[in-house]
Design a protein around this motif. Structure first.
Motif, PDB file in Angstrom:
ATOM      1  N   TRP A 112     -66.332 -20.243 -18.096  1.00  0.00           N
ATOM      2  CA  TRP A 112     -67.468 -21.028 -18.567  1.00  0.00           C
ATOM      3  C   TRP A 112     -67.501 -22.396 -17.881  1.00  0.00           C
ATOM      4  CZ3 TRP A 112     -65.158 -25.270 -20.435  1.00  0.00           C
ATOM      5  CH2 TRP A 112     -63.901 -25.147 -21.028  1.00  0.00           C
ATOM      6  N   TYR A 113     -66.332 -22.830 -17.380  1.00  0.00           N
ATOM      7  CA  TYR A 113     -66.307 -24.087 -16.615  1.00  0.00           C
ATOM      8  C   TYR A 113     -67.328 -24.030 -15.483  1.00  0.00           C
ATOM      9  CZ  TYR A 113     -64.660 -27.574 -13.256  1.00  0.00           C
ATOM     10  OH  TYR A 113     -64.594 -28.611 -12.364  1.00  0.00           O
ATOM     11  N   ASN A 114     -67.404 -22.860 -14.832  1.00  0.00           N
ATOM     12  CA  ASN A 114     -68.323 -22.660 -13.702  1.00  0.00           C
ATOM     13  C   ASN A 114     -69.619 -21.967 -14.116  1.00  0.00           C
ATOM     14  OD1 ASN A 114     -65.361 -21.962 -13.125  1.00  0.00           O
ATOM     15  ND2 ASN A 114     -66.045 -22.817 -11.184  1.00  0.00           N
ATOM     16  N   GLY A 128     -69.454 -25.864 -19.941  1.00  0.00           N
ATOM     17  CA  GLY A 128     -68.689 -26.178 -18.748  1.00  0.00           C
ATOM     18  C   GLY A 128     -69.051 -27.479 -18.072  1.00  0.00           C
ATOM     19  N   HIS A 129     -68.661 -27.551 -16.817  1.00  0.00           N
ATOM     20  CA  HIS A 129     -68.843 -28.732 -15.978  1.00  0.00           C
ATOM     21  C   HIS A 129     -70.331 -29.096 -15.903  1.00  0.00           C
ATOM     22  CE1 HIS A 129     -68.899 -30.858 -11.980  1.00  0.00           C
ATOM     23  NE2 HIS A 129     -67.763 -31.351 -12.459  1.00  0.00           N
ATOM     24  N   ILE A 184     -74.489 -36.578 -20.613  1.00  0.00           N
ATOM     25  CA  ILE A 184     -74.047 -35.248 -21.042  1.00  0.00           C
ATOM     26  C   ILE A 184     -72.605 -35.044 -20.596  1.00  0.00           C
ATOM     27  CG2 ILE A 184     -76.314 -34.110 -21.114  1.00  0.00           C
ATOM     28  CD1 ILE A 184     -75.686 -32.950 -18.329  1.00  0.00           C
ATOM     29  N   GLY A 185     -71.928 -34.141 -21.293  1.00  0.00           N
ATOM     30  CA  GLY A 185     -70.530 -33.880 -20.951  1.00  0.00           C
ATOM     31  C   GLY A 185     -69.619 -34.758 -21.774  1.00  0.00           C
ATOM     32  N   GLY A 192     -67.330 -31.977 -18.777  1.00  0.00           N
ATOM     33  CA  GLY A 192     -68.446 -31.146 -19.207  1.00  0.00           C
ATOM     34  C   GLY A 192     -68.658 -31.094 -20.697  1.00  0.00           C
ATOM     35  N   PHE A 193     -69.440 -30.103 -21.066  1.00  0.00           N
ATOM     36  CA  PHE A 193     -69.925 -29.966 -22.430  1.00  0.00           C
ATOM     37  C   PHE A 193     -68.819 -29.569 -23.396  1.00  0.00           C
ATOM     38  CE2 PHE A 193     -73.537 -29.030 -19.622  1.00  0.00           C
ATOM     39  CZ  PHE A 193     -74.428 -29.981 -20.073  1.00  0.00           C
ATOM     40  N   GLY A 194     -68.877 -30.134 -24.592  1.00  0.00           N
ATOM     41  CA  GLY A 194     -68.009 -29.712 -25.685  1.00  0.00           C
ATOM     42  C   GLY A 194     -68.781 -28.796 -26.622  1.00  0.00           C
ATOM     43  N   LEU A 195     -68.277 -28.664 -27.836  1.00  0.00           N
ATOM     44  CA  LEU A 195     -68.961 -27.883 -28.853  1.00  0.00           C
ATOM     45  C   LEU A 195     -70.302 -28.534 -29.197  1.00  0.00           C
ATOM     46  CD1 LEU A 195     -66.052 -27.280 -31.395  1.00  0.00           C
ATOM     47  CD2 LEU A 195     -67.097 -25.588 -29.884  1.00  0.00           C
TER      48      LEU A 195
END
Lengths: 538, 538
Positions: A112-114, A128-129, A184-185, A192-195
């Motif tokens: 999910w990072y990518n 992700g990122h 964002i992130g 990157g994004f959290g919950l």
């Protein structure tokens, strides 16, 4: 390189870079693709996709389009290569044990990072990122834009599927994973994004990365979304990012930068800028953005003898374009925005028979209020764009829009963020408090309380002698919270001075700064706009 | 194995396991130690240290003590082995690249996971895997306890250094990294501590692991701290853990367990128990704890003809011990605790000349209020322990303590947790709401609002026919928060029914549960105890 080739193709009509680039792209497509013998792979950092689509738009090189679409369709296929996820296939080739992984993967197979944990169309949340996610979705949006403009056809079912994906992930990002500054992130480890709703203001609370480049990516995506669907909510976010998370990333003198942009400082992470970064993506990205800002201000389309100009952002600018060989359209806007909400326009069309429609954005915080001079009856406001008809414009080539509600207002993050904070904003500018203006503060404004009473907020026009910068300072009554959470509103209020967030860390001080203050009381939310602000909430 | 040998030595006077164990420990010490040729290593999971010290206490086997102390002193040495951190040395031996690491290490060299990022004495905050941290500090405390009791001497400077370390890390844990249920370890990935004040209630907010074993570890450490320093704040935490985070881990019928104990459920992580775990450390650890509970209730010391009995926990229990060969001391307590605060005591000493002092704990939430029958004048309350003198006890071998303030009370986490929640408690029991009692709830009580008005809280004695369990249910007025954070207190309140946290997930339902509700308003905190509750706040 592809971008340079695009520039050559578009502006210099120069084949010097274009032909070698076509051959290079063909080479890549020979390697990656759907046929037997081709690898079922795609990039770890989405970026080439949008470049390929730009190259296609400039050159009609079909393999560029096909390769971009292949990358976007194949991405996240759980059984793409030899029945395996492509990244698993590659990891096996490298003989990697499962506990070997990049620093940005908190766990094994954190694909999910990518944005490769599932096919893009099946992703329900943005993950992700952040920069990767924005560049990827910008390319997806380009597919739809190219289809809408007739450059490369999509079946209506395929177009609808990509469009639903874009709207779903955009909504998840803006509603649940964006800071009120457009950052964002939330998570540093994977940039990157959290919950959902995990939006702590600073590193001492476990988050707030808000990378500059990521908000530039939001602007890129928003610009495409405005081409697909003229809805002011996209432009609101575009403008929010520009004036806050992006503009704060460079010092007034242009010599110092930030990479991540937290909303609150702490002893370990002060509010400050740096001269250079080991991985210096953000400073040149800001330069690139400012160099192409004209493309974000407005869009125009020509349909036979009909011209439409959609104005997204207000600033001092001129737009000139030709219709056919003999007609020139010129639109000029003059304003002190974001210091005020008044914008003067001057339209000049060299041929009277051309039908020009101009649509002017009304930000959500204006609540749809505006003043237009000369006035016009029965103006349509469609999704936050005020439509000036060809008839009005023929009679009034000079007109002035004053956007309403250009007053200090309170913004709160969604209650599920557990932030329980109030911030101040004026027009598109989000405000913060700095110790340089409030030297009594020693704890990063962590216990400073605001109440949402607009009548308690004053404003002053300030000119900083050292920098020559002019801005509006806000002054609000504030109180202090004690360690038990108690706030004594009987005590006399103190004045909290606030400055635009972009202006932070330009004037020395101890590096203490905060955007969202403790929200005092819980019942007076009638005056508070919950982020993201929407026209519907008016 | 070492524990089994300890049991053999202590209870069976049986050398069968003791002699082989001595040889085995000698073998380990030959491998690890300070001299040339010995490895400068220590365990990844601290556990052997406390076992070695127990073995030493039972057998006076010097090498056991020396090895334990070596492990505790060497741990975290940045240049222990060949000028390197021992874990780096081992990683190099294994030819590991830096991006190869266990799943619990969020980043390379996350040695704080194992409390090995710095020598223990230099650690300023409690970090990493919670169970490891508790077992490690319990061994450190045992060093001090053994010194205090004259079994193994420490220099006063060394003892002071260990003691300061214990108090510093305990305070950091209790003040900034503990849930109001006694749970520790907010982060699932490393089953351990997050940043100061990072205490989200559920997985949907990014945390709340609160492993059962970790709270058992807190109890182990607290028991040692009470031997070192008789302060009721340690016993308060011990009791909090027992009745809440630990007791909630087993179903009433003893057939289902939890491993992690969040304070709020979500759609992805419901409030439920499981029959088995892949790594089933918690269920047997609960069994072990319950089997040794007597050791947590009270401590007694004998100094010549003076006996001191410190009563930490109240329940139905009897303590019998011999002083010399001919004198027996017997103390019996009878109570319905935790259903009420009344405890009847009966002291029986077989020799009148023995001087017995009994110290009775007053929990912080009692605010130091109590009733004693028969009454006594001028009783000393030292750090939350009420001291009954030999004179009083000689006259009143039967006496009854009624702990004060045994009424529903509101608890809030520290404001820096950003939780902005209110929970209810009664005596040592923390309460939660479940959908089985409140079937109108569909969103895991995420928007349910409580206000801290004690007069709004009622209680009923309930007997569950299905299980035969008796408990006190609380009923409190509650309101609803809307998506903008607005709470309309003009609307009629609804009744929220709450049950003890240990009782959750025993009666079916949808698995929706929450401890901390939205705190309505912000000004009435006079009725609220901020966690951790202290006597000083009375």
């Amino acid at each position: 390189l592809i971008e340079a080739a695009v520039a050559h193709a578009q502006y210099y009509k120069n084949e010097l870079l274009v032909e070698p680039m076509k051959r290079y792209i063909t080479l890549i497509h020979n390697k990656f693709g759907p046929s037997e013998g081709q690898l079922k792979g795609y990039p770890g950092h989405p970026e080439i996709e949008l470049a390929l689509l730009r190259f296609y738009a400039a050159t009609q090189h079909q393999e560029s389009y096909d390769l971009a679409k292949y990358f976007l369709t194949e991405r996240g296929n759980p059984k793409g290569q030899d029945g395996k996820h492509y990244y698993d296939y590659e990891a096996e080739l490298r003989n990697e044990p499962p506990w070997q992984r990049p620093d940005c993967y908190p766990e094994n197979r954190s694909y999910w990072y990518n944005q490769a944990h599932a096919p893009i169309q099946e992703q329900s949340t943005i993950e992700g990122h952040s920069v990767r996610a924005m560049y990827l979705l910008t390319a997806v949006a380009d597919l739809v834009v190219l289809s809408d403009s007739g450059v490369a056809e999509l079946s209506s079912s395929e177009k609808n599927m990509w469009l639903q994906t874009l709207k779903r992930l955009w909504a998840n990002m803006v509603d649940k994973k964006m800071y009120i500054t457009g950052g964002i992130g939330a998570i540093k480890q994977w940039e990157g994004f959290g919950l959902d709703y995990f939006l702590p203001q600073g590193t001492d609370e476990g988050g707030c990365y808000s990378e500059t480049c990521a908000s530039i990516g939001v602007m890129m995506l928003a610009e495409r979304m405005l081409l697909i669907d003229l809805d002011s909510s996209y432009a609101d976010i575009l403008e929010l990012c520009l004036y806050n998370n992006v503009m704060t990333s460079m010092s007034l003198d242009g010599k110092k930068f930030t990479y991540d942009n937290q909303l609150a400082s702490s002893d370990k992470t002060k509010s400050e800028r740096n001269e250079w970064f080991w991985c210096a993506c953000c400073p040149p990205n800001v330069t690139r953005l400012f160099g192409s800002l004209g493309g974000y201000l407005w869009h125009h389309t020509v349909e036979k003898d009909q011209v439409f100009i959609n104005v997204h952002l207000y600033t001092n600018a001129e737009l000139t374009f030709k219709v056919g060989d003999d007609t020139t359209v010129h639109l000029k806007q003059t304003t002190t925005w974001p210091a005020s909400g008044s914008v003067s326009f001057e339209l000049d069309v060299s041929r009277g028979s051309l039908s020009v429609t101009t649509r002017l954005r009304l930000p959500a915080w204006s609540k749809g209020h505006y003043n237009l001079e000369p006035p016009a009856a029965g103006l349509r406001n469609t999704k936050g764009y005020l439509e000036l008809t060809p008839e009005y414009l023929a009679q009034n080539p000079k007109f002035k829009l004053s956007v309403g509600e250009f007053e200090p207002r309170f913004i709160a993050p969604h209650p599920y963020t557990n932030q329980n904070t109030l911030a101040l904003a004026l027009g598109p500018l989000v405000y913060c408090a700095e110790d340089v203006d409030n030297p009594w503060e020693t704890n990063h404004f962590k216990d400073v309380v605001l109440r949402s009473s607009p009548e308690q907020v004053a404003q002053s026009q300030i000119r900083d002698d050292a920098t020559g910068h002019e801005y509006v300072q806000l002054q609000a009554d504030c109180w202090q919270r004690d360690a038990s959470g108690h706030i004594n509103f009987e005590e006399e209020a103190r004045i909290l001075k606030l400055v635009p967030y972009y202006y932070r860390a330009n004037r020395g001080g101890k590096g203490q700064m905060r955007v969202g203050m403790v929200k005092g009381g819980g019942t007076e939310s009638g005056h508070v706009n919950v982020f993201p602000e929407t026209l519907a909430s008016a």
